[in-house]
Design a protein around this motif. Structure first.
Motif, mmCIF file in Angstrom:
data_model
loop_
_atom_site.group_PDB
_atom_site.id
_atom_site.type_symbol
_atom_site.label_atom_id
_atom_site.label_comp_id
_atom_site.label_asym_id
_atom_site.label_seq_id
_atom_site.Cartn_x
_atom_site.Cartn_y
_atom_site.Cartn_z
ATOM 1 N N GLU A 241 51.389 42.324 25.033
ATOM 2 C CA GLU A 241 52.011 40.964 24.367
ATOM 3 C C GLU A 241 51.851 40.115 26.251
ATOM 4 O O GLU A 241 52.098 40.572 26.849
ATOM 5 C CB GLU A 241 53.727 41.033 24.094
ATOM 6 C CG GLU A 241 53.917 39.555 24.384
ATOM 7 C CD GLU A 241 55.205 39.833 23.221
ATOM 8 O OE1 GLU A 241 55.613 38.322 22.763
ATOM 9 O OE2 GLU A 241 55.331 40.642 22.814
ATOM 10 N N PRO A 242 50.356 39.193 26.009
ATOM 11 C CA PRO A 242 50.210 38.946 27.201
ATOM 12 C C PRO A 242 51.088 37.210 28.050
ATOM 13 O O PRO A 242 52.162 36.900 27.628
ATOM 14 C CB PRO A 242 48.719 38.401 26.779
ATOM 15 C CG PRO A 242 49.249 37.735 25.261
ATOM 16 C CD PRO A 242 49.859 38.754 24.631
ATOM 17 N N SER A 243 50.762 37.400 29.195
ATOM 18 C CA SER A 243 51.730 37.116 30.000
ATOM 19 C C SER A 243 51.037 35.633 30.225
ATOM 20 O O SER A 243 49.845 35.095 29.164
ATOM 21 C CB SER A 243 51.781 37.252 31.951
ATOM 22 O OG SER A 243 49.853 36.443 31.980
ATOM 23 N N SER A 244 52.005 34.390 29.986
ATOM 24 C CA SER A 244 51.063 33.175 29.922
ATOM 25 C C SER A 244 50.126 32.868 30.606
ATOM 26 O O SER A 244 49.333 32.332 30.373
ATOM 27 C CB SER A 244 52.047 31.504 30.327
ATOM 28 O OG SER A 244 52.719 32.447 31.477
ATOM 29 N N GLU A 245 50.083 33.114 31.812
ATOM 30 C CA GLU A 245 48.783 33.245 33.069
ATOM 31 C C GLU A 245 47.905 33.603 32.163
ATOM 32 O O GLU A 245 46.869 33.307 32.116
ATOM 33 C CB GLU A 245 48.922 34.556 34.030
ATOM 34 C CG GLU A 245 50.205 33.504 34.599
ATOM 35 C CD GLU A 245 51.442 33.751 34.918
ATOM 36 O OE1 GLU A 245 51.500 34.604 33.913
ATOM 37 O OE2 GLU A 245 52.234 33.454 34.940
ATOM 38 N N ILE A 246 47.898 34.953 31.576
ATOM 39 C CA ILE A 246 46.720 35.732 30.807
ATOM 40 C C ILE A 246 46.315 35.067 29.921
ATOM 41 O O ILE A 246 45.220 34.786 29.551
ATOM 42 C CB ILE A 246 46.815 36.795 30.424
ATOM 43 C CG1 ILE A 246 46.689 38.237 31.743
ATOM 44 C CG2 ILE A 246 46.081 37.664 29.430
ATOM 45 C CD1 ILE A 246 45.826 38.188 33.142
ATOM 46 N N CYS B 289 42.386 31.065 26.902
ATOM 47 C CA CYS B 289 42.175 29.845 26.335
ATOM 48 C C CYS B 289 40.779 29.297 27.383
ATOM 49 O O CYS B 289 40.151 28.194 27.006
ATOM 50 C CB CYS B 289 43.838 29.605 26.475
ATOM 51 S SG CYS B 289 44.489 29.628 25.322
ATOM 52 N N ASP B 290 41.404 29.560 28.782
ATOM 53 C CA ASP B 290 40.008 28.897 29.308
ATOM 54 C C ASP B 290 38.895 29.379 29.233
ATOM 55 O O ASP B 290 38.093 28.559 29.154
ATOM 56 C CB ASP B 290 40.581 28.361 31.488
ATOM 57 C CG ASP B 290 41.621 27.654 31.339
ATOM 58 O OD1 ASP B 290 41.198 26.926 30.880
ATOM 59 O OD2 ASP B 290 42.143 27.982 32.613
ATOM 60 N N ALA B 291 38.655 30.399 28.581
ATOM 61 C CA ALA B 291 37.258 31.645 28.343
ATOM 62 C C ALA B 291 36.918 30.644 27.705
ATOM 63 O O ALA B 291 35.361 30.995 27.283
ATOM 64 C CB ALA B 291 37.593 32.627 29.120
#
Length: 114
Positions: free
Chosen positions: A52-57, A62-64
Motif C-alpha cells: 500500500e504505497p504512501s501518497s508521496e510514493i 504518477c510523475d514518472a
C-alpha cells in the motif's frame, strides 16, 4: 454485515491502474522505478497490490508516468464503482383498494421482479 469477499482492495486497484498506464506507455518496471526513485521490487509489489504505497510514493510514480494523481484516483474510483454490489430497490406499490372484478382474481397481489 455486508459481504466484502468480492470487493477488491484499494491497493489492488491502484496497482492495476498503475500497471495499465506503464504498459500502455511500453515502459519497463526499471524505467518507471528509476524515474520515481523507488526500487524495482517495491514498484512491482505496488503494481501487484501487495504493498500500500504512501501518497508521496503515488505522487512520484504518477510523475514518472506523466499522469495526474487525480486522474489515477478517478480511474480507481471508476473501478470501485464497477465492483460495487448491486442495490435492489422495491418499486412503490399502489395502495390496496377493493378488488376490481376480473383483475388478477379475488384479493390476490402480484409482485413483479426483474
Amino acid at each position: 454485515m455486508a459481504d466484502n469477499s468480492r470487493r477488491p482492495l484499494l491497493r489492488t486497484l491502484i496497482g492495476r491502474v498503475l500497471r495499465r498506464h506503464r504498459l500502455d506507455q511500453e515502459r519497463t518496471l526499471a524505467e518507471v522505478a528509476r524515474a520515481a526513485a523507488v526500487s524495482v521490487p517495491y514498484l512491482s509489489e505496488v503494481e501487484r497490490g501487495r504493498k500500500e504505497p504512501s501518497s508521496e510514493i503515488l505522487a512520484a510514480v504518477c510523475d514518472a508516468l506523466q499522469i495526474e494523481l487525480s486522474d489515477l484516483l478517478a480511474e480507481v474510483g471508476h473501478e470501485l464503482v464497477e465492483h460495487r454490489a448491486p442495490v435492489f430497490r422495491l418499486a412503490p406499490v399502489a395502495p390496496v383498494t377493493p378488488q376490481t372484478p376480473g383483475r388478477f382474481g379475488g384479493g390476490s397481489v402480484m409482485l413483479l421482479a426483474a
